[in-house]
Design a protein around this motif. Sequence first.
Motif, PDB file in Angstrom:
ATOM      1  N   ARG A  31       0.898  -1.118   0.064  1.00 23.81           N
ATOM      2  CA  ARG A  31      -0.076  -0.026   0.042  1.00 23.81           C
ATOM      3  C   ARG A  31       0.848   1.063   0.063  1.00 23.81           C
ATOM      4  O   ARG A  31       1.935   1.236   0.567  1.00 23.81           O
ATOM      5  N   MET A  32       0.515   2.256  -0.597  1.00 26.41           N
ATOM      6  CA  MET A  32       1.365   3.450  -0.527  1.00 26.41           C
ATOM      7  C   MET A  32       1.660   3.911   0.710  1.00 26.41           C
ATOM      8  O   MET A  32       2.780   4.461   0.894  1.00 26.41           O
ATOM      9  N   ARG A  33       0.773   3.704   1.638  1.00 31.39           N
ATOM     10  CA  ARG A  33       1.077   4.018   3.135  1.00 31.39           C
ATOM     11  C   ARG A  33       2.415   3.438   3.665  1.00 31.39           C
ATOM     12  O   ARG A  33       3.219   3.792   4.198  1.00 31.39           O
ATOM     13  N   MET A  34       2.554   2.234   3.143  1.00 32.95           N
ATOM     14  CA  MET A  34       3.879   1.301   3.637  1.00 32.95           C
ATOM     15  C   MET A  34       4.859   1.919   3.110  1.00 32.95           C
ATOM     16  O   MET A  34       5.992   1.834   3.833  1.00 32.95           O
ATOM     17  N   ALA A  44       1.093  12.211   1.622  1.00 32.13           N
ATOM     18  CA  ALA A  44       0.810  13.200   0.571  1.00 32.13           C
ATOM     19  C   ALA A  44       2.017  13.622  -0.342  1.00 32.13           C
ATOM     20  O   ALA A  44       1.986  13.728  -1.568  1.00 32.13           O
ATOM     21  N   LEU A  45       3.365  13.511   0.302  1.00 38.11           N
ATOM     22  CA  LEU A  45       4.491  13.649  -0.635  1.00 38.11           C
ATOM     23  C   LEU A  45       4.595  12.660  -1.401  1.00 38.11           C
ATOM     24  O   LEU A  45       4.932  12.761  -2.696  1.00 38.11           O
ATOM     25  N   LEU A  46       4.445  11.265  -0.986  1.00 34.01           N
ATOM     26  CA  LEU A  46       4.485  10.022  -1.928  1.00 34.01           C
ATOM     27  C   LEU A  46       3.367  10.186  -2.878  1.00 34.01           C
ATOM     28  O   LEU A  46       4.004  10.018  -4.185  1.00 34.01           O
ATOM     29  N   HIS A  47       2.443  10.800  -2.904  1.00 33.50           N
ATOM     30  CA  HIS A  47       1.370  10.841  -4.010  1.00 33.50           C
ATOM     31  C   HIS A  47       1.595  12.197  -4.993  1.00 33.50           C
ATOM     32  O   HIS A  47       1.395  12.225  -6.008  1.00 33.50           O
ATOM     33  N   TYR A  48       2.369  13.103  -4.185  1.00 34.52           N
ATOM     34  CA  TYR A  48       2.876  14.073  -5.162  1.00 34.52           C
ATOM     35  C   TYR A  48       3.753  13.660  -6.236  1.00 34.52           C
ATOM     36  O   TYR A  48       3.715  13.951  -7.314  1.00 34.52           O
ATOM     37  N   HIS A  49       4.727  12.781  -5.698  1.00 33.67           N
ATOM     38  CA  HIS A  49       5.760  12.228  -6.680  1.00 33.67           C
ATOM     39  C   HIS A  49       5.271  10.809  -7.580  1.00 33.67           C
ATOM     40  O   HIS A  49       5.330  10.782  -8.762  1.00 33.67           O
ATOM     41  N   PHE A  50       4.365  10.439  -7.051  1.00 30.75           N
ATOM     42  CA  PHE A  50       3.555   9.079  -7.556  1.00 30.75           C
ATOM     43  C   PHE A  50       2.139   8.869  -7.414  1.00 30.75           C
ATOM     44  O   PHE A  50       1.722   8.749  -6.180  1.00 30.75           O
ATOM     45  N   GLU A  51       1.157   9.164  -8.513  1.00 30.11           N
ATOM     46  CA  GLU A  51      -0.079   9.230  -8.524  1.00 30.11           C
ATOM     47  C   GLU A  51      -0.691   7.990  -8.001  1.00 30.11           C
ATOM     48  O   GLU A  51      -1.833   7.840  -7.444  1.00 30.11           O
ATOM     49  N   ASN A  52      -0.098   6.612  -8.138  1.00 28.82           N
ATOM     50  CA  ASN A  52      -0.600   5.516  -7.893  1.00 28.82           C
ATOM     51  C   ASN A  52       0.472   4.294  -7.705  1.00 28.82           C
ATOM     52  O   ASN A  52       1.580   4.660  -8.069  1.00 28.82           O
ATOM     53  N   ARG A  53      -0.031   3.131  -7.362  1.00 33.61           N
ATOM     54  CA  ARG A  53       1.051   2.047  -7.073  1.00 33.61           C
ATOM     55  C   ARG A  53       1.722   1.738  -8.737  1.00 33.61           C
ATOM     56  O   ARG A  53       2.865   1.345  -8.464  1.00 33.61           O
ATOM     57  N   GLU A  54       0.752   1.802  -9.540  1.00 33.36           N
ATOM     58  CA  GLU A  54       1.435   1.239 -10.975  1.00 33.36           C
ATOM     59  C   GLU A  54       2.411   2.225 -11.322  1.00 33.36           C
ATOM     60  O   GLU A  54       3.362   1.728 -11.674  1.00 33.36           O
ATOM     61  N   LYS A  55       2.258   3.550 -11.078  1.00 31.56           N
ATOM     62  CA  LYS A  55       3.354   4.360 -11.573  1.00 31.56           C
ATOM     63  C   LYS A  55       4.466   4.186 -10.485  1.00 31.56           C
ATOM     64  O   LYS A  55       5.547   4.163 -11.206  1.00 31.56           O
TER      65      LYS A  55
END
Length: 203
Positions: A31-34, A44-55
């Motif tokens: 999960r992105m949180r992991m 939030a910073l993670l999603h700033y760089h990568f919009e989803n798990r696939e990316k």
Amino acid sequence: MSSAERTRASRERILSAACEVIAEVGFEKIRMRMVAEHAGVSTALLHYHFENREKLFTEAMTHSFAHTSTELERDADTVPAAVILARILHSLLPTDPVLRQDWRLWQELWVRALRDETTQRLAVDLYDQLHDWVGQALRRGVDSGEFADCDVDATSTTLLALCDGFGIRLMLGDPRVTVASAQTALWATAARELKIAPQFPQL
């Protein structure tokens, strides 16, 4: 540190963390949180760089590949082509903990590529890069006269296929295959094609 440098540093930290988490638990379970927690950043910073798990997965695979190739470029202009080729073949086997992690990522890639067209294209693209990487080492040796002339494309394909086959057996812990026996077999194949000494070079 400038804003751009901080951005690059956080992206690098996230990608390194993603490689470790994917290799440890598998892509389907992450999960992105992991990944954010492992990297020590906010979601939030993670999603700033990568919009989803696939990316994130795609970028992690590319990051892992690029890191390995960069490490092998040291003093590439001053050592024999045989040493460069031996380094590449060594790096394409799970010969240490870092490379075993890379192999777990490749295994995740193969599984996803069987049922996802985008991942399949990524896998083929990365294999093309590996093929070019081995081919460049072969061409360098042929051009310098260190290697006999050969079919570079065919030899590259054969060596990569052998690396995959031996690598899988090593990852499985097959007692019939060791790193030493795999390298010996790989180099014997290369030596026959390139007309060079059959002993695996000192790295």
